[in-house]
Structure formats: structure tokens, C-alpha cells
Enzyme design. Structure first.
Site, PDB file in Angstrom:
ATOM      1  N   LEU A 225     -14.702   3.772 -24.517  1.00 44.74           N
ATOM      2  CA  LEU A 225     -15.736   2.783 -24.227  1.00 44.74           C
ATOM      3  C   LEU A 225     -15.204   1.362 -24.251  1.00 44.74           C
ATOM      4  O   LEU A 225     -15.547   0.538 -23.387  1.00 44.74           O
ATOM      5  CB  LEU A 225     -16.879   2.941 -25.234  1.00 44.74           C
TER       6      LEU A 225
ATOM      7  N   ARG B 209     -18.607   6.247 -15.422  1.00 41.59           N
ATOM      8  CA  ARG B 209     -18.850   7.184 -16.524  1.00 41.59           C
ATOM      9  C   ARG B 209     -19.952   8.194 -16.259  1.00 41.59           C
ATOM     10  O   ARG B 209     -20.062   9.173 -17.010  1.00 41.59           O
ATOM     11  CB  ARG B 209     -19.152   6.404 -17.798  1.00 41.59           C
TER      12      ARG B 209
END
Length: 226
Positions: free
Chosen positions: A77, A169
Site C-alpha cells: 500500500l 489494485r
């Protein structure tokens, strides 16, 4: 995993349209924000999303709280650099009562693999606890903690970066845990700005897949703007 939308720019689509319209308007942004007709807001947004002039999307932002994810996820992330993060510290938080972990389904599905995973986790957590008991600072004992260790994190992204994040993502080729998180974030964001997030997600949702021979072969249903 638990994902919560803590805060977002109020009326984000109007805020973005106001910033875009200001470039060509004789009045100030505050007046535009108050008086621009809704149909004009939609017209400006349509121009922005169709033209790719996305700088105005940076004027709206979203903040999410995410609990129960692994350190393996957060290591991925934080590669999204145009964002702000605050994560539960393994330096200052002492996990003296045990360390919760995330177990991949591919591991949990196999009794043998699951047993191997559990033994390794138990050994690491036990050793971590012994170091704490021996007076080793948590910041040093944490070196034993695995990528599977659960963590909590707060994420803030502007809309432009959020769309980029979803593009990467939400793709079927993204790692399963961060993909799950991205879809949950999108589900929370979409109702707040339905036009902007209409075709948000993997590239195949709004166009062609860029993965070439690496494509998953199972694209999401395509969404087109009217």
C-alpha cells in the site's frame, strides 16, 4: 478485514466542478459552489472525465480506516506515494497478549499447509513474547514479527490518486488481500460521487485491459458513460 470511510470532502463532485469552472468564470469559487446549477456540474464533470484533465480531481479527498489487514498488504500500500498513511506502530505498541495474524485462503484450504503456517507463527510470537519478558524493547523484539501480523492503518488519498489506486489494485492480477481492500474502499466511495466513480476499478471496467499476454482472461463487466 474492516474498511470504513471516515471522512470525505463534502459534495465532492460539486467541489471538483467548481475548481474546474473557476478557470473560465468571472465570479469566485465560493459563488460558483453555491449557485452552479446541478446540470452544469454534471456537464463540467463529463468534460473533465472525458478529456483526462484530472488535476481538478485533486481538490477532493477521502480518508479510510482499515483494520485487520496484514503487514504484507501495507508494505504494498505505501508504494502509492501520493497519499497519506498512519499505521499502528510495532515500535510503541507492545503485543504482550499475543499477535493476531492474517492467514491466506490458499494456506487455510490445506490442513498440512495450515499446520505449517500455525507452527511458524506460534514460534515467532512465542519468541517475540520472550524477548519482551527479557526486557528487550518492543522496537527490537518486533524484528521477529511476520508479514502476516495484523495491523491497522488510516489512508487519505485525493480522488485522482484514488482512481489510480483502484485501477491498479481492483485488477484481478493484484494480490488478493489488497484487491479485497480496494474493492471495499470503492464500494464506500462510489455512492458519494457516482459520476466520478462510475467506471472506477480495473482498466477493463472502462476500457481495454493493458496487461497483454498477462491478462487474467476474466474481465469485469464494462461500464460506459452515457
Amino acid at each position: 478485514m474492516h474498511v470504513e470511510l471516515l471522512y470525505h470532502t463534502p459534495d465532492p463532485e460539486r467541489a471538483i466542478a467548481t475548481a474546474a469552472r473557476l478557470c473560465y468564470a468571472p465570479v469566485g469559487a465560493a459563488e460558483l459552489m453555491e449557485t452552479m446549477p446541478e446540470e452544469r456540474v454534471q456537464s463540467v464533470l463529463s468534460t473533465i472525465m472525458g478529456s483526462g484533465h484530472f488535476s481538478t480531481l485533486e481538490h477532493a479527498s477521502y480518508t479510510f480506516a482499515v483494520d485487520g489487514v496484514s503487514r504484507a498488504l501495507t508494505h504494498q500500500l505505501v508504494r502509492h506515494r501520493i497519499a497519506s498513511f498512519n499505521q499502528q506502530s510495532q515500535r510503541y505498541v507492545r503485543f504482550s497478549d499475543g499477535v493476531a495474524t492474517v492467514k491466506p485462503e490458499s494456506v487455510a484450504a490445506s490442513e498440512e499447509a495450515s499446520a505449517v503456517f500455525d507452527r511458524a507463527i506460534d514460534a515467532a510470537v512465542e519468541a517475540y513474547g520472550k524477548l519482551l519478558e527479557a526486557g528487550v524493547p518492543a522496537e527490537d523484539a518486533r524484528y521477529l514479527l511476520p508479514n502476516a501480523a495484523e495491523t491497522k492503518i488510516v489512508i487519505t488519498m485525493n480522488v485522482r490518486e484514488l482512481l489510480h489506486f483502484f485501477r491498479l489494485r481492483c485488477c484481478n492480477r493484484a494480490q488478493w488481500e489488497i484487491r479485497d481492500m480496494a474493492h471495499r474502499m470503492l464500494e464506500l466511495a462510489r455512492p458519494t460521487a457516482p459520476f466520478i466513480f462510475l467506471d472506477a476499478g480495473a482498466p477493463c471496467v472502462g476500457g481495454a485491459c493493458p496487461e497483454g499476454k498477462m491478462a487474467c482472461g476474466n474481465p469485469y463487466p464494462r461500464v460506459t458513460r452515457g
